[in-house]
Design a protein around this motif. Structure first.
Motif, short mmCIF file in Angstrom:
data_model
loop_
_atom_site.label_atom_id
_atom_site.label_comp_id
_atom_site.label_asym_id
_atom_site.label_seq_id
_atom_site.Cartn_x
_atom_site.Cartn_y
_atom_site.Cartn_z
N GLU A 89 36.65 44.07 42.92
CA GLU A 89 35.71 44.85 43.19
C GLU A 89 35.03 44.92 41.87
N GLY A 90 34.25 43.95 41.87
CA GLY A 90 33.55 44.16 40.30
C GLY A 90 34.72 44.14 39.10
N TYR A 91 35.77 44.21 38.97
CA TYR A 91 36.80 44.54 38.05
C TYR A 91 36.92 42.95 37.64
N GLY A 92 37.34 42.37 37.90
CA GLY A 92 36.82 40.94 37.52
C GLY A 92 36.69 40.24 36.37
N PRO A 93 35.08 40.62 35.91
CA PRO A 93 34.79 39.62 34.53
C PRO A 93 34.61 40.69 33.49
N ALA A 94 35.39 41.91 33.48
CA ALA A 94 35.97 42.95 32.46
C ALA A 94 37.49 42.72 32.26
N ARG A 121 45.19 47.21 29.71
CA ARG A 121 44.80 48.50 30.18
C ARG A 121 43.55 48.12 30.84
N LEU A 122 42.97 47.39 31.00
CA LEU A 122 41.35 47.32 32.25
C LEU A 122 42.33 47.13 33.75
N PRO A 160 47.18 39.31 38.57
CA PRO A 160 46.66 38.19 38.61
C PRO A 160 47.48 38.43 36.10
N VAL A 161 47.32 39.59 35.85
CA VAL A 161 47.28 39.68 34.62
C VAL A 161 49.87 39.19 33.84
N VAL A 162 50.25 39.18 35.20
CA VAL A 162 51.25 38.83 35.01
C VAL A 162 51.01 36.89 35.13
N ILE A 163 49.97 36.42 36.15
CA ILE A 163 49.86 35.26 36.14
C ILE A 163 49.77 34.30 33.96
N VAL A 164 47.79 35.39 34.13
CA VAL A 164 47.71 35.45 32.50
C VAL A 164 48.71 34.76 31.62
N TYR A 165 49.70 36.05 31.68
CA TYR A 165 51.12 35.68 30.73
C TYR A 165 52.15 34.87 30.84
N LEU A 166 52.23 34.03 31.84
CA LEU A 166 53.02 33.40 32.01
C LEU A 166 52.04 31.70 31.92
N THR A 167 51.35 32.07 31.47
CA THR A 167 50.55 30.30 31.64
C THR A 167 50.32 30.29 30.36
N LEU A 168 50.82 31.41 29.51
CA LEU A 168 50.08 31.65 27.77
C LEU A 168 52.04 31.43 27.51
N THR A 169 52.52 32.04 27.91
CA THR A 169 53.76 31.36 27.47
C THR A 169 54.36 30.50 27.33
#
Length: 237
Positions: free
Chosen positions: A9-14, A189-190, A207-216
């Protein structure tokens, strides 16, 4: 179905930019914490009691205060101290200076300062685990201090330190989520702002969870490769 799942809903790039901020924050904090950890470990192993006392006070303070409290103290307390200094300069010398603490810089300093204490203990234990006889033998052969550190001490120290360093890094990476409380627009925050606006928390926090799991996961693989590299001399053939 997939279109709805990935429709932010437009928040993806941010949120994507927030993820980049999180990675930059973590890496810069890691560099600072490693520097502070090496300095702290050296101070704790020094013969002079003054640096030992300073390093002990540093690690005791950090391990006894919650990370969130320390981060807020550094950010808000640091701003107050800087304002007090600039007010004094203006009153005494007529120097008009305004310093605004940037949230990103404050986050790097706070996280690096906090985890520098944990890195100190990791490096201290790793230095102590190296056989002192090898260091004495290297000096007897006429090696300089740098040669002893580079060829003997550092490779063996890293083998002992890497498990602890990897664990500290993983915890530090997750701690970056705390910077949202001081106003830094990271992905946490975003995502929180987007979920409040749309009332769809799963869409933005998963998606935030997925990003952190990928990084770890990537970090764990890198640490494992480094450990294999520094352990090559003790591997069984």
């Amino acid at each position: 179905m997939l279109g709805q799942l990935f429709d932010f809903e437009g928040y993806g790039p941010a949120i994507f930019k927030g993820a980049i901020v999180t990675i930059e924050l973590g890496l810069l904090s890691l560099v600072l914490s490693l520097v502070l950890g090496l300095l702290g470990a050296s101070a704790k192993l020094a013969r002079n009691p003054i640096p030992r006392a300073i390093a002990t006070a540093y690690t005791t303070l950090i391990r006894g205060v919650p990370d969130l409290v320390m981060m807020m103290l550094i950010y808000f307390g640091g701003q107050v101290l800087l304002n007090a200094v600039t007010d004094w300069l203006y009153t005494e010398y007529g120097i008009d200076v305004f310093v605004n603490v940037d949230q990103f810089v404050a986050g790097v300093v706070a996280i690096g300062f906090i985890f520098g204490a944990y890195m100190t203990e990791t490096f201290r234990g790793a230095f102590q685990a190296v056989d002192r006889g090898q260091i004495e033998a290297a000096r007897a052969y006429g090696m300089t201090t740098w040669q002893v550190f580079h060829r003997i001490l550092f490779p063996q120290m890293m083998r002992h330190a890497l498990p602890g360093l990897g664990n500290n890094w993983q915890v530090m990476l997750k701690t970056t989520a705390l910077v949202s409380v001081i106003g830094l627009t990271d992905m946490v925050r975003l995502a929180a702002e987007a979920s409040k606006a749309t009332h769809e928390p799963f869409k933005f926090f998963i998606p935030v969870v997925i990003v952190y799991l990928t990084l770890t996961s990537v970090s764990e693989w890198i640490v494992d490769r480094l450990y294999r590299h520094y352990s090559v001399s003790i591997r069984k053939t």
